[in-house]
Design an enzyme around this catalytic site. Structure first.
Site, mmCIF file in Angstrom:
data_model
loop_
_atom_site.group_PDB
_atom_site.id
_atom_site.type_symbol
_atom_site.label_atom_id
_atom_site.label_comp_id
_atom_site.label_asym_id
_atom_site.label_seq_id
_atom_site.Cartn_x
_atom_site.Cartn_y
_atom_site.Cartn_z
ATOM 1 N N ASP A 1 47.471 27.237 37.805
ATOM 2 C CA ASP A 1 47.949 26.784 39.108
ATOM 3 C C ASP A 1 48.375 25.322 39.104
ATOM 4 O OD1 ASP A 1 47.616 29.275 40.221
ATOM 5 O OD2 ASP A 1 45.647 28.833 41.080
ATOM 6 N N GLY B 1 46.999 37.929 46.111
ATOM 7 C CA GLY B 1 46.599 38.674 44.924
ATOM 8 C C GLY B 1 45.095 38.708 44.761
#
Length: 438
Positions: free
Chosen positions: A318, A97
Site C-alpha cells: 500500500d 476487498g
C-alpha cells in the site's frame, strides 16, 4: 468530484485516523464474541462501514457512540453451544476487498447461507485459493468469478492449506473464522508469506478476544518455508473494551509530503511499536534521505536531500504509490521491486501509479513486476484520473505539492474509501485545494 490543487508545500501537525486494518479485525471479533464490546475508533470510512453493514446482516447490532462503536454480538441462535448467524442475508461489501475476504469465511463458519454483493472492481478481485479451501471444508459457493456470490453450507474444522504468495487476507479470513468451529483447526501456509504484518494484526486481534494462535515455522517436504497457525477451538470472549490504533498506511501520505516539502510534518496518534507493516514508511524515508523523529505516540519527518534507492514492496504494497511520488522527485534512480500484488488492488496500481505520475511529468517505467523511477527536480502538473482508487487520488495530491503548475484530480471522491477527511487534513497542513462536483 474534481480536486483543484495549487502547489504549496505542506507543514504542521495532523492527527492519525483510526487504522482501517485494525478496525476491520476488532469489529468482526467483537461481533462474534460472547457479550457487548465497546470499540474505541476515532474515525470511519466506506470500507469500515461495509464490514459493519455485513455484520448487521448476520445479526449483530452495532451502535455508533461518541468514542466509536458499541457492538452487541451475533447471538440469535445457538446449536450445541456453537454460534449461528441469521441465515439468508445479503452482505454488501461495497468496494472493500478486506470485507469480502474476511466475511466470506466467517459467514461459512456461521452457516449463514449468505449472498455477497459489492461495487467497483470487487467482483473481479481474486478469491482463489481461499474459495477452494472453503468448498473442501463443506461449503458451496455459487457465482465465483464475480458478484453476487452465494455461500451455503457450514464449514467443518480441519486443516486448511494456502500458498504464501497470495493475499494475506485469505489467511486472516480463515483465522477470524476458525474460532467459530468449536474444535481445533490448523492453517498451513507454504512459501514466503506476502504482507505478513497483516497476519500479525489478525493474531493480535484474536488474542485481545481470548483466542490463542500457536505459530510454528518449519519446512515443507520440498524445502519451502512452512508456517502453521494452530487454533485450539477457543471461542471469542469480549474484553469489554478495545482500542483501534492510529493508521500508518494513511499517515504515510503526510510523512511523505514532509520529505518532499520544506518544513516538518508531525502525525500524532501513531504507535512506533505497531505491528502495522506500513510503519516502515519511516525506514524508507530515512533511506531516501529525509530526517526522522519518533516519539511515544507520534512520528515526525523533516525534509532532507533525497536520493533514490532499491526497496521491496513485499510487506508494504500500500506504500508503493506514495513512495513512488517521493522517488519521482529524488535524485537518481529508485527501483521498487515485488509489486505483482498491486495489479489486483482497487486499480492496477502498477499501471495507474505509472500513468498518473507520468501525466504530471515524472519518469516512471514498469519492468516486469518492478517500478523503475528516475527522479527529476520538479514535476509540471496537469490532470490526473484517480481510477476510483483512494491511494492514487491521495498520491496525486501529495506529489502536487512539488509541481510547477496546478493539478486536477478527477474522481477525488475515491478518498472516502479509507480517508474521508483527507482533503480537510490537507488544508489543515496548509494545502490549497478546491473541491468541485464533476
Amino acid at each position: 468530484m474534481i480536486a483543484y490543487i495549487t502547489p504549496q508545500p505542506l507543514a504542521g501537525t495532523v492527527p492519525a485516523i483510526a487504522s482501517k486494518s485494525v478496525a476491520h479485525r476488532l469489529i468482526i471479533a467483537a461481533a462474534l464474541a460472547n457479550g457487548v464490546t465497546e470499540v474505541t475508533c476515532n474515525t470511519t470510512c466506506a470500507d469500515i462501514d461495509a464490514t459493519i453493514r455485513c455484520l448487521a446482516a448476520l445479526g449483530a447490532t452495532i451502535e455508533a457512540t461518541d468514542q466509536g462503536y458499541r457492538i452487541h454480538p451475533i447471538l440469535k441462535s445457538q446449536e450445541h453451544g456453537i454460534l449461528r448467524a441469521l441465515a439468508g442475508g445479503t452482505l454488501d461489501c461495497g468496494e472493500s476487498g478486506s470485507t469480502l475476504r474476511f466475511m466470506l469465511p466467517v459467514a461459512c463458519a456461521l452457516g449463514a447461507d449468505a449472498s455477497f454483493t459489492g461495487a467497483g472492481r470487487l467482483g473481479a478481485r481474486p478469491l482463489s485459493p481461499l474459495a477452494e479451501e472453503l468448498i473442501a471444508g463443506g461449503c458451496t459457493l455459487e457465482g465465483l468469478g464475480g458478484l453476487p456470490l452465494t455461500a451455503t453450507g457450514r464449514l467443518r474444522p480441519g486443516t486448511f492449506k494456502l500458498p504464501g504468495n497470495v493475499s494475506s487476507q485469505y489467511i486472516s479470513g480463515l483465522l477470524l473464522a476458525l474460532p467459530l468451529l468449536g474444535r481445533p483447526s490448523t492453517i498451513e501456509v507454504t512459501g514466503t508469506i506476502e504482507s505478513k504484518p497483516y497476519v500479525t494484526l489478525t493474531i493480535q486481534a484474536l488474542a485481545a478476544f481470548g483466542v490463542p494462535v500457536r505459530v510454528e515455522i518449519g519446512s515443507a517436504l520440498d524445502g519451502k518455508p512452512l508456517t502453521r497457525y494452530e487454533l485450539d477451538g477457543s471461542p471469542y470472549r469480549t474484553p469489554g473494551t478495545v482500542d483501534v490504533e492510529g493508521d500508518w498506511s494513511n499517515a504515510a501520505f503526510w510523512l511523505c509530503a514532509a520529505a518532499l516539502g520544506t518544513e516538518p510534518i508531525t502525525v500524532t496518534g501513531l504507535l512506533p511499536s505497531s505491528a502495522q507493516g506500513d510503519r516502515n514508511v519511516l525506514a524508507a524515508l530515512s533511506c531516501f534521505g529525509a530526517r526522522i523523529r519518533r516519539a511515544t505516540n507520534a512520528a515526525t519527518v523533516n525534509p532532507g536531500t533525497l536520493h533514490g534507492f532499491d526497496l521491496s514492496a513485499r510487506d508494504v504494497p500500500d506504500l508503493v504509490p506514495v513512495l513512488s511520488a517521493v522517488a519521482a522527485l529524488a535524485e537518481g534512480r529508485t527501483v521498487i521491486r515485488d509489486c505483482a500484488r498491486l495489479r489486483i488492488k482497487e486499480s492496477d496500481r502498477l499501471e495507474t501509479t505509472t500513468q498518473e505520475l507520468r501525466n504530471l511529468g515524472a519518469q516512471v517505467t514498469i519492468e516486469g513486476d518492478d517500478l523503475v523511477i528516475d527522479g527529476v527536480p520538479e514535476l509540471a502538473g496537469g490532470v490526473v484520473d484517480a481510477h476510483n482508487d483512494h491511494r492514487i487520488a491521495m498520491m496525486a495530491a501529495i506529489v502536487a505539492t512539488r509541481c510547477a503548475g496546478p493539478v486536477e484530480i478527477h474522481g477525488a471522491e475515491a478518498v472516502n474509501k479509507s480517508y474521508p477527511d483527507f482533503f480537510a487534513h490537507y488544508r489543515l497542513l496548509g494545502g490549497h485545494v478546491e473541491l468541485r462536483e464533476a
